[in-house]
Scaffold this motif. Structure first.
Motif, short mmCIF file in Angstrom:
data_model
loop_
_atom_site.label_atom_id
_atom_site.label_comp_id
_atom_site.label_asym_id
_atom_site.label_seq_id
_atom_site.Cartn_x
_atom_site.Cartn_y
_atom_site.Cartn_z
N UNK A 147 -4.85 2.63 4.76
CA UNK A 147 -5.28 3.59 3.73
C UNK A 147 -6.72 3.36 3.30
N UNK A 148 -7.19 2.12 3.40
CA UNK A 148 -8.60 1.88 3.11
C UNK A 148 -9.48 2.57 4.13
N UNK A 149 -8.98 2.72 5.33
CA UNK A 149 -9.70 3.47 6.37
C UNK A 149 -9.75 4.95 6.01
N UNK A 150 -8.63 5.47 5.52
CA UNK A 150 -8.55 6.89 5.17
C UNK A 150 -9.56 7.28 4.10
N UNK A 151 -9.84 6.38 3.18
CA UNK A 151 -10.72 6.71 2.05
C UNK A 151 -12.14 7.07 2.48
#
Length: 327
Positions: A111-115
Protein backbone atom coordinates in the motif's frame (compact mmCIF):
# COMPACT_ATOMS: atom_id res chain seq x y z
CA UNK A 1 -36.43 19.33 15.69
CA UNK A 2 -34.27 16.39 14.62
CA UNK A 3 -33.51 16.43 10.87
CA UNK A 4 -35.74 19.47 10.27
CA UNK A 5 -32.84 21.50 8.86
CA UNK A 6 -31.76 18.58 6.69
CA UNK A 7 -35.32 18.39 5.36
CA UNK A 8 -35.16 22.05 4.36
CA UNK A 9 -31.84 21.54 2.55
CA UNK A 10 -33.29 18.60 0.63
CA UNK A 11 -36.00 20.85 -0.80
CA UNK A 12 -33.25 22.27 -3.02
CA UNK A 13 -33.12 19.96 -6.05
CA UNK A 14 -29.56 20.97 -6.93
CA UNK A 15 -28.29 20.17 -3.45
CA UNK A 16 -30.20 16.90 -3.39
CA UNK A 17 -28.57 15.95 -6.71
CA UNK A 18 -25.17 16.84 -5.24
CA UNK A 19 -25.77 14.46 -2.36
CA UNK A 20 -27.01 11.67 -4.67
CA UNK A 21 -23.96 12.03 -6.91
CA UNK A 22 -21.70 11.96 -3.87
CA UNK A 23 -23.42 8.83 -2.61
CA UNK A 24 -22.53 7.12 -5.89
CA UNK A 25 -18.86 7.91 -5.26
CA UNK A 26 -19.03 6.58 -1.72
CA UNK A 27 -20.49 3.28 -2.90
CA UNK A 28 -18.03 3.09 -5.79
CA UNK A 29 -15.22 3.55 -3.27
CA UNK A 30 -16.59 0.69 -1.17
CA UNK A 31 -16.77 -1.57 -4.18
CA UNK A 32 -13.21 -0.83 -5.32
CA UNK A 33 -11.39 -1.32 -2.02
CA UNK A 34 -10.90 -5.08 -2.17
CA UNK A 35 -10.14 -4.99 -5.88
CA UNK A 36 -7.31 -2.45 -5.63
CA UNK A 37 -5.88 -4.19 -2.57
CA UNK A 38 -5.56 -7.49 -4.41
CA UNK A 39 -4.18 -5.86 -7.55
CA UNK A 40 -1.59 -3.79 -5.70
CA UNK A 41 -0.46 -6.85 -3.77
CA UNK A 42 0.03 -8.64 -7.09
CA UNK A 43 1.80 -5.60 -8.59
CA UNK A 44 4.16 -5.41 -5.61
CA UNK A 45 5.00 -9.09 -5.92
CA UNK A 46 5.64 -8.75 -9.65
CA UNK A 47 8.06 -5.86 -9.16
CA UNK A 48 9.89 -7.70 -6.40
CA UNK A 49 10.18 -10.84 -8.51
CA UNK A 50 11.24 -9.27 -11.81
CA UNK A 51 13.83 -6.77 -10.57
CA UNK A 52 17.19 -8.31 -9.67
CA UNK A 53 17.91 -5.70 -6.99
CA UNK A 54 14.50 -5.88 -5.36
CA UNK A 55 14.50 -9.67 -5.54
CA UNK A 56 17.17 -9.81 -2.84
CA UNK A 57 14.58 -8.86 -0.23
CA UNK A 58 16.72 -6.15 1.34
CA UNK A 59 15.39 -3.48 3.66
CA UNK A 60 16.10 0.24 3.59
CA UNK A 61 19.05 0.90 5.96
CA UNK A 62 18.43 4.64 6.35
CA UNK A 63 14.64 5.02 6.78
CA UNK A 64 14.63 7.29 3.73
CA UNK A 65 12.02 10.04 3.84
CA UNK A 66 10.81 12.61 1.32
CA UNK A 67 11.65 16.24 1.93
CA UNK A 68 8.37 17.95 1.24
CA UNK A 69 7.34 16.46 -2.08
CA UNK A 70 10.87 15.56 -3.19
CA UNK A 71 12.64 12.23 -2.79
CA UNK A 72 16.32 12.94 -3.20
CA UNK A 73 19.51 11.47 -1.73
CA UNK A 74 17.71 8.20 -1.08
CA UNK A 75 19.60 4.95 -0.55
CA UNK A 76 20.27 2.71 -3.53
CA UNK A 77 17.37 0.40 -2.62
CA UNK A 78 14.80 3.19 -2.39
CA UNK A 79 16.15 4.66 -5.62
CA UNK A 80 15.49 1.32 -7.31
CA UNK A 81 11.92 1.27 -6.03
CA UNK A 82 11.52 4.87 -7.19
CA UNK A 83 12.66 3.88 -10.70
CA UNK A 84 10.09 1.08 -10.80
CA UNK A 85 7.31 3.40 -9.64
CA UNK A 86 8.17 5.92 -12.36
CA UNK A 87 8.46 3.20 -14.99
CA UNK A 88 4.87 2.16 -14.35
CA UNK A 89 3.42 5.66 -13.97
CA UNK A 90 1.15 6.67 -16.86
CA UNK A 91 1.90 10.38 -16.43
CA UNK A 92 5.67 10.43 -16.12
CA UNK A 93 5.88 14.14 -16.85
CA UNK A 94 3.46 15.02 -14.07
CA UNK A 95 4.03 15.66 -10.39
CA UNK A 96 4.50 12.55 -8.27
CA UNK A 97 3.36 12.96 -4.68
CA UNK A 98 6.37 11.42 -2.98
CA UNK A 99 5.25 13.14 0.21
CA UNK A 100 2.51 10.50 0.44
CA UNK A 101 5.07 7.74 0.86
CA UNK A 102 7.25 6.15 3.51
CA UNK A 103 9.91 4.77 1.12
CA UNK A 104 11.56 2.54 3.72
CA UNK A 105 8.33 0.50 3.73
CA UNK A 106 8.20 -0.06 -0.03
CA UNK A 107 9.95 -3.46 0.17
CA UNK A 108 7.37 -4.85 2.62
CA UNK A 109 4.09 -2.96 2.19
CA UNK A 110 2.25 -2.86 -1.12
CA UNK A 111 0.00 0.00 0.00
CA UNK A 112 2.95 2.34 0.48
CA UNK A 113 3.67 1.69 -3.19
CA UNK A 114 0.09 2.57 -4.13
CA UNK A 115 0.33 6.00 -2.48
CA UNK A 116 2.85 7.18 -5.08
CA UNK A 117 0.04 7.07 -7.67
CA UNK A 118 -2.43 9.03 -5.54
CA UNK A 119 -3.20 12.69 -4.87
CA UNK A 120 -1.65 14.68 -2.05
CA UNK A 121 -2.88 13.95 1.46
CA UNK A 122 -2.43 10.16 1.70
CA UNK A 123 0.64 10.07 3.95
CA UNK A 124 -1.22 8.84 7.02
CA UNK A 125 -3.74 6.65 5.20
CA UNK A 126 -2.98 3.03 6.18
CA UNK A 127 -5.02 1.29 3.50
CA UNK A 128 -7.87 1.49 0.96
CA UNK A 129 -10.53 1.35 3.66
CA UNK A 130 -9.51 4.90 4.66
CA UNK A 131 -9.27 6.24 1.10
CA UNK A 132 -11.90 8.24 -0.73
CA UNK A 133 -12.99 7.49 -4.28
CA UNK A 134 -10.56 10.14 -5.52
CA UNK A 135 -7.51 8.26 -4.28
CA UNK A 136 -8.63 4.89 -5.66
CA UNK A 137 -9.58 6.27 -9.08
CA UNK A 138 -6.26 8.10 -9.27
CA UNK A 139 -4.45 4.87 -8.52
CA UNK A 140 -6.29 3.00 -11.28
CA UNK A 141 -5.66 5.84 -13.71
CA UNK A 142 -1.97 6.46 -13.01
CA UNK A 143 -0.60 2.96 -12.40
CA UNK A 144 -0.23 0.99 -15.62
CA UNK A 145 -0.82 -2.27 -13.76
CA UNK A 146 -4.50 -1.37 -14.23
CA UNK A 147 -4.20 -1.00 -18.00
CA UNK A 148 -6.70 -3.85 -18.41
CA UNK A 149 -9.39 -1.47 -17.14
CA UNK A 150 -10.94 0.84 -19.75
CA UNK A 151 -9.13 4.06 -18.84
CA UNK A 152 -11.53 6.27 -20.76
CA UNK A 153 -14.34 5.18 -18.45
CA UNK A 154 -12.16 5.83 -15.41
CA UNK A 155 -11.23 9.31 -16.62
CA UNK A 156 -14.84 10.19 -17.36
CA UNK A 157 -15.76 9.47 -13.75
CA UNK A 158 -12.67 11.40 -12.61
CA UNK A 159 -13.79 14.41 -14.63
CA UNK A 160 -17.30 14.30 -13.19
CA UNK A 161 -15.96 13.82 -9.69
CA UNK A 162 -13.87 16.98 -10.06
CA UNK A 163 -16.88 18.94 -11.25
CA UNK A 164 -18.96 17.61 -8.37
CA UNK A 165 -16.52 18.23 -5.54
CA UNK A 166 -15.47 21.62 -6.90
CA UNK A 167 -19.03 22.86 -7.28
CA UNK A 168 -18.76 25.99 -5.16
CA UNK A 169 -22.49 26.00 -4.36
CA UNK A 170 -22.68 22.22 -3.83
CA UNK A 171 -25.40 21.92 -6.44
CA UNK A 172 -25.65 20.12 -9.78
CA UNK A 173 -28.43 20.19 -12.37
CA UNK A 174 -30.69 17.27 -13.23
CA UNK A 175 -29.19 17.25 -16.74
CA UNK A 176 -25.68 16.94 -15.32
CA UNK A 177 -26.93 14.21 -13.02
CA UNK A 178 -28.26 12.12 -15.91
CA UNK A 179 -24.91 12.27 -17.72
CA UNK A 180 -23.08 11.46 -14.51
CA UNK A 181 -25.21 8.42 -13.80
CA UNK A 182 -24.38 7.04 -17.24
CA UNK A 183 -20.66 7.47 -16.62
CA UNK A 184 -20.89 5.74 -13.26
CA UNK A 185 -22.90 2.92 -14.81
CA UNK A 186 -20.34 2.49 -17.62
CA UNK A 187 -17.52 2.08 -15.11
CA UNK A 188 -19.54 -0.28 -12.93
CA UNK A 189 -20.31 -2.47 -15.95
CA UNK A 190 -16.59 -2.50 -16.82
CA UNK A 191 -15.85 -3.99 -13.40
CA UNK A 192 -19.07 -5.91 -12.90
CA UNK A 193 -17.17 -9.21 -12.63
CA UNK A 194 -15.95 -8.06 -9.21
CA UNK A 195 -18.63 -9.07 -6.67
CA UNK A 196 -18.12 -6.00 -4.47
CA UNK A 197 -18.43 -3.66 -7.45
CA UNK A 198 -21.56 -5.46 -8.65
CA UNK A 199 -23.06 -5.09 -5.17
CA UNK A 200 -22.19 -1.38 -5.17
CA UNK A 201 -23.94 -1.02 -8.51
CA UNK A 202 -27.12 -2.56 -7.11
CA UNK A 203 -27.02 -0.27 -4.08
CA UNK A 204 -26.56 2.78 -6.29
CA UNK A 205 -29.44 1.80 -8.55
CA UNK A 206 -31.73 1.21 -5.57
CA UNK A 207 -30.82 4.43 -3.78
CA UNK A 208 -31.29 6.58 -6.87
CA UNK A 209 -34.76 5.13 -7.41
CA UNK A 210 -36.23 6.37 -4.12
CA UNK A 211 -37.15 9.82 -2.91
CA UNK A 212 -34.40 11.55 -0.98
CA UNK A 213 -36.67 13.20 1.55
CA UNK A 214 -36.77 13.15 5.32
CA UNK A 215 -39.73 12.17 7.47
CA UNK A 216 -40.11 14.88 10.12
CA UNK A 217 -42.75 13.93 12.70
CA UNK A 218 -45.76 16.23 12.57
CA UNK A 219 -44.57 17.90 9.38
CA UNK A 220 -44.06 15.39 6.59
CA UNK A 221 -46.69 12.79 7.45
CA UNK A 222 -49.77 14.54 6.07
CA UNK A 223 -53.00 13.28 4.54
CA UNK A 224 -52.01 9.71 5.34
CA UNK A 225 -49.63 9.62 2.37
CA UNK A 226 -46.92 6.96 2.50
CA UNK A 227 -43.78 7.83 0.55
CA UNK A 228 -40.84 5.50 0.09
CA UNK A 229 -38.16 7.56 1.78
CA UNK A 230 -34.63 6.94 2.96
CA UNK A 231 -33.64 6.67 6.56
CA UNK A 232 -32.81 10.28 7.53
CA UNK A 233 -29.82 9.06 9.54
CA UNK A 234 -28.38 7.53 6.37
CA UNK A 235 -28.84 10.73 4.37
CA UNK A 236 -27.29 12.72 7.19
CA UNK A 237 -24.25 10.43 7.25
CA UNK A 238 -23.79 10.72 3.48
CA UNK A 239 -24.06 14.50 3.73
CA UNK A 240 -21.52 14.69 6.54
CA UNK A 241 -19.01 12.49 4.73
CA UNK A 242 -19.23 14.50 1.52
CA UNK A 243 -18.97 17.86 3.27
CA UNK A 244 -16.01 16.62 5.28
CA UNK A 245 -14.29 15.39 2.12
CA UNK A 246 -14.90 18.74 0.39
CA UNK A 247 -13.55 20.65 3.38
CA UNK A 248 -10.50 18.44 3.70
CA UNK A 249 -9.72 18.69 -0.01
CA UNK A 250 -9.84 22.48 0.08
CA UNK A 251 -7.58 22.55 3.13
CA UNK A 252 -5.03 20.23 1.54
CA UNK A 253 -5.10 22.32 -1.62
CA UNK A 254 -4.60 25.60 0.21
CA UNK A 255 -1.91 24.25 2.53
CA UNK A 256 0.04 22.95 -0.48
CA UNK A 257 0.12 26.34 -2.16
CA UNK A 258 2.10 29.43 -1.37
CA UNK A 259 0.39 31.78 -1.61
CA UNK A 260 -3.00 30.02 -1.99
CA UNK A 261 -5.22 30.83 -4.95
CA UNK A 262 -7.96 33.38 -4.31
CA UNK A 263 -10.58 31.02 -5.74
CA UNK A 264 -9.59 28.28 -3.30
CA UNK A 265 -9.87 30.69 -0.38
CA UNK A 266 -13.25 31.91 -1.63
CA UNK A 267 -14.50 28.31 -1.91
CA UNK A 268 -13.26 27.55 1.61
CA UNK A 269 -15.03 30.61 3.00
CA UNK A 270 -18.21 29.70 1.15
CA UNK A 271 -18.19 26.18 2.56
CA UNK A 272 -17.40 27.50 6.04
CA UNK A 273 -20.32 29.94 5.84
CA UNK A 274 -22.64 27.17 4.63
CA UNK A 275 -21.76 25.00 7.64
CA UNK A 276 -22.18 27.88 10.08
CA UNK A 277 -25.52 28.90 8.59
CA UNK A 278 -27.00 25.49 9.39
CA UNK A 279 -27.06 24.88 13.14
CA UNK A 280 -27.04 21.10 12.87
CA UNK A 281 -24.00 21.17 10.59
CA UNK A 282 -22.23 23.80 12.70
CA UNK A 283 -22.58 21.57 15.75
CA UNK A 284 -21.40 18.51 13.83
CA UNK A 285 -18.38 20.23 12.30
CA UNK A 286 -17.10 22.14 15.31
CA UNK A 287 -13.64 20.60 15.16
CA UNK A 288 -13.30 21.13 11.40
CA UNK A 289 -14.46 24.74 11.64
CA UNK A 290 -11.86 25.37 14.32
CA UNK A 291 -9.19 23.95 11.98
CA UNK A 292 -10.40 26.31 9.24
CA UNK A 293 -10.13 29.29 11.59
CA UNK A 294 -6.62 28.19 12.55
CA UNK A 295 -5.63 27.88 8.90
CA UNK A 296 -7.03 31.32 8.12
CA UNK A 297 -5.05 32.77 11.00
CA UNK A 298 -1.86 31.10 9.78
CA UNK A 299 -2.38 32.44 6.28
CA UNK A 300 -2.43 35.94 7.73
CA UNK A 301 1.02 35.33 9.28
CA UNK A 302 3.41 35.31 6.27
CA UNK A 303 6.47 34.82 8.41
CA UNK A 304 5.10 31.71 10.06
CA UNK A 305 3.95 30.27 6.74
CA UNK A 306 7.36 30.84 5.18
CA UNK A 307 9.00 28.96 8.05
CA UNK A 308 6.60 26.05 7.63
CA UNK A 309 7.29 25.84 3.89
CA UNK A 310 11.03 25.56 4.59
CA UNK A 311 10.70 22.81 7.21
CA UNK A 312 12.22 19.63 5.73
CA UNK A 313 9.86 17.14 7.39
CA UNK A 314 6.59 18.78 6.39
CA UNK A 315 4.55 17.40 3.49
CA UNK A 316 4.17 20.39 1.17
CA UNK A 317 3.53 18.49 -2.04
CA UNK A 318 1.42 20.08 -4.73
CA UNK A 319 -1.44 18.30 -6.46
CA UNK A 320 -1.00 16.59 -9.80
CA UNK A 321 -1.56 18.82 -12.80
CA UNK A 322 -2.81 16.39 -15.43
CA UNK A 323 -5.83 14.10 -15.26
CA UNK A 324 -6.10 14.49 -11.55
CA UNK A 325 -8.76 14.04 -8.97
CA UNK A 326 -7.52 16.60 -6.54
CA UNK A 327 -6.45 19.85 -8.11
Amino acid sequence: MVFAELNIRLNDVGYKNWLKAGYCLLKLRDGLQGFVTNEMRSFHQTLSRNNAVLRRGQRCPNYCKPRGNQLQSACSLCEEWKKEILKHHTNRGGVINWGNCKPWLWPSQHWELAKAYMPHGQADVPGPEKCDAAALLNLINFCDHFSFVNQHKVREVIKSRNELMHSCEMKVSSQWMCQYERKIEDLLLELNHIPEVAAAGRDISEMLSVDWSVQVPGVDSTDGLDYEMLDPTQISQVEAELLRESLQELRFQIEAQGPPAEQDLADLHRLRDFLKSNKDLEDRFQAELLEVETLEYQLKQPGDRETEEQAPEEDTDVPQKKMKIKN
